[in-house]
Write an enzyme that holds these catalytic residues in place. Structure first.
Site, PDB file in Angstrom:
ATOM      1  N   ASP A  32       0.864  -1.178   0.000  1.00 33.89           N
ATOM      2  CA  ASP A  32       0.000   0.000   0.000  1.00 33.89           C
ATOM      3  C   ASP A  32       0.908   1.239   0.000  1.00 33.89           C
ATOM      4  O   ASP A  32       1.420   1.619  -1.048  1.00 33.89           O
ATOM      5  CB  ASP A  32      -0.901  -0.107   1.236  1.00 33.89           C
ATOM      6  CG  ASP A  32      -1.955   0.974   1.338  1.00 33.89           C
ATOM      7  OD1 ASP A  32      -2.425   1.436   0.293  1.00 33.89           O
ATOM      8  OD2 ASP A  32      -2.303   1.366   2.457  1.00 33.89           O
ATOM      9  N   LYS A  42      -1.205  -1.450  -4.625  1.00 31.32           N
ATOM     10  CA  LYS A  42      -1.947  -0.204  -4.853  1.00 31.32           C
ATOM     11  C   LYS A  42      -0.924   0.893  -5.135  1.00 31.32           C
ATOM     12  O   LYS A  42      -0.568   1.648  -4.241  1.00 31.32           O
ATOM     13  CB  LYS A  42      -2.740   0.179  -3.588  1.00 31.32           C
ATOM     14  CG  LYS A  42      -3.954  -0.677  -3.311  1.00 31.32           C
ATOM     15  CD  LYS A  42      -4.861   0.018  -2.296  1.00 31.32           C
ATOM     16  CE  LYS A  42      -4.916  -0.710  -0.991  1.00 31.32           C
ATOM     17  NZ  LYS A  42      -5.782  -0.107   0.014  1.00 31.32           N
ATOM     18  N   PHE A  86     -10.177   0.122  -0.232  1.00 34.13           N
ATOM     19  CA  PHE A  86      -9.844  -0.785   0.855  1.00 34.13           C
ATOM     20  C   PHE A  86     -10.436  -2.160   0.563  1.00 34.13           C
ATOM     21  O   PHE A  86     -11.636  -2.305   0.378  1.00 34.13           O
ATOM     22  CB  PHE A  86     -10.343  -0.258   2.201  1.00 34.13           C
ATOM     23  CG  PHE A  86      -9.669  -0.946   3.345  1.00 34.13           C
ATOM     24  CD1 PHE A  86      -8.400  -0.556   3.760  1.00 34.13           C
ATOM     25  CD2 PHE A  86     -10.281  -2.021   3.984  1.00 34.13           C
ATOM     26  CE1 PHE A  86      -7.750  -1.222   4.794  1.00 34.13           C
ATOM     27  CE2 PHE A  86      -9.637  -2.690   5.025  1.00 34.13           C
ATOM     28  CZ  PHE A  86      -8.371  -2.281   5.434  1.00 34.13           C
TER      29      PHE A  86
HETATM   30  P1  IMP Z   1       1.773  -0.296   3.904  1.00 39.12           P
HETATM   31  O1  IMP Z   1       2.844  -0.264   4.966  1.00 39.12           O
HETATM   32  O2  IMP Z   1       1.000   0.993   3.867  1.00 39.12           O
HETATM   33  O3  IMP Z   1       2.280  -0.691   2.538  1.00 39.12           O
HETATM   34  O4  IMP Z   1       0.658  -1.300   4.375  1.00 39.12           O
HETATM   35  C1  IMP Z   1       0.898  -2.582   4.552  1.00 39.12           C
HETATM   36  C2  IMP Z   1      -0.182  -3.284   5.333  1.00 39.12           C
HETATM   37  O5  IMP Z   1      -1.394  -2.515   5.514  1.00 39.12           O
HETATM   38  C3  IMP Z   1      -0.606  -4.489   4.551  1.00 39.12           C
HETATM   39  O6  IMP Z   1       0.283  -5.562   4.761  1.00 39.12           O
HETATM   40  C4  IMP Z   1      -1.990  -4.738   5.085  1.00 39.12           C
HETATM   41  O7  IMP Z   1      -1.919  -5.480   6.272  1.00 39.12           O
HETATM   42  C5  IMP Z   1      -2.525  -3.350   5.371  1.00 39.12           C
HETATM   43  N1  IMP Z   1      -3.363  -2.887   4.254  1.00 39.12           N
HETATM   44  C6  IMP Z   1      -3.072  -1.970   3.316  1.00 39.12           C
HETATM   45  N2  IMP Z   1      -4.081  -1.808   2.432  1.00 39.12           N
HETATM   46  C7  IMP Z   1      -5.045  -2.669   2.823  1.00 39.12           C
HETATM   47  C8  IMP Z   1      -6.351  -2.999   2.307  1.00 39.12           C
HETATM   48  O8  IMP Z   1      -6.850  -2.473   1.291  1.00 39.12           O
HETATM   49  N3  IMP Z   1      -7.052  -3.940   2.993  1.00 39.12           N
HETATM   50  C9  IMP Z   1      -6.558  -4.573   4.102  1.00 39.12           C
HETATM   51  N4  IMP Z   1      -5.354  -4.300   4.618  1.00 39.12           N
HETATM   52  C10 IMP Z   1      -4.593  -3.358   3.988  1.00 39.12           C
END
Ligand code: IMP
Ligand code: MG
Length: 174
Positions: free
Chosen positions: A101, A129, A150
């Site tokens: 994300d 994403k 989400f």
């Molecule tokens: P990042 O550090 O922002 O890349 O987020 C990583 C973590 O956030 C992922 O491993 C997920 O556990 C959670 N996450 C991010 N986007 C989503 C989503 O759309 N649905 C559910 N969990 C998410």
């Protein structure tokens, strides 16, 4: 507040994609053993299905990280809740994640793992994403690029629910 789930990627689409990823990884790692690191909890369904589709020898380890943030946003401060059981020194490692994300969790995790001297280190994510990226992360294997919504299912949760859905759905709050 309640929510409804709208299907984004069907069970068949996800299964087919994982099969393809397994074939590509099997080719790329021919003659080698691949050490999969599953990032708990979200990566667990994907890791199991992917591992079954890889034809070279596979070993598995698990890691759990928590990023301090609210339910839908990570802060970038990452804590290792459960570390690996085994050393990754000199191993061909693939980190298996549910979703990239902002990239904060993975950029921290990959730096941390790099310092443990694996022979090689790659990242495989079921979902990406790209629009949401804050930290640059190099993704080697991607299942699907998805819009900034989400999503739940196939390991991904909303308030710990829906991880067990066999498809990927978008959460709509009613
Ligand atoms: P990042 O550090 O922002 O890349 O987020 C990583 C973590 O956030 C992922 O491993 C997920 O556990 C959670 N996450 C991010 N986007 C989503 C989503 O759309 N649905 C559910 N969990 C998410
Ligand atoms: Mg995750």
């Amino acid at each position: 507040m309640s929510e409804t789930i709208r299907e984004l990627l069907s069970e068949e689409e996800v299964d087919q994609k994982i099969k393809e990823l397994g074939e590509v990884i099997s080719r790329d790692y021919e003659g080698k053993q691949v050490h999969l690191i599953c990032v708990l909890k979200g990566g667990v369904f994907f890791t199991c299905e992917l591992a079954k589709r890889i034809t070279v020898p596979v070993s598995l380890d698990f890691m759990s990280v928590s990023s301090y943030g609210d339910e839908t946003k990570s802060s970038g401060v990452v804590k290792i809740v459960k570390d690996l059981d085994e050393s990754i020194e000199n191993k061909d490692v693939i980190v298996v994640e549910d979703i990239v994300d902002s990239g904060r969790t993975l950029s921290y995790l990959l730096e941390n793992l790099k310092s443990r001297k694996p022979k090689s280190l790659r990242l495989c994510t079921l979902l990406d994403k790209p629009e949401r990226r804050v930290k640059k992360v190099e993704v080697d294997y991607t299942g699907f690029e998805i819009p900034d919504e989400f999503v739940v299912g196939y390991g991904l949760d909303y308030a710990q629910k829906y991880r067990n859905l066999p498809y990927i759905g978008i959460v709509k709050l009613d």
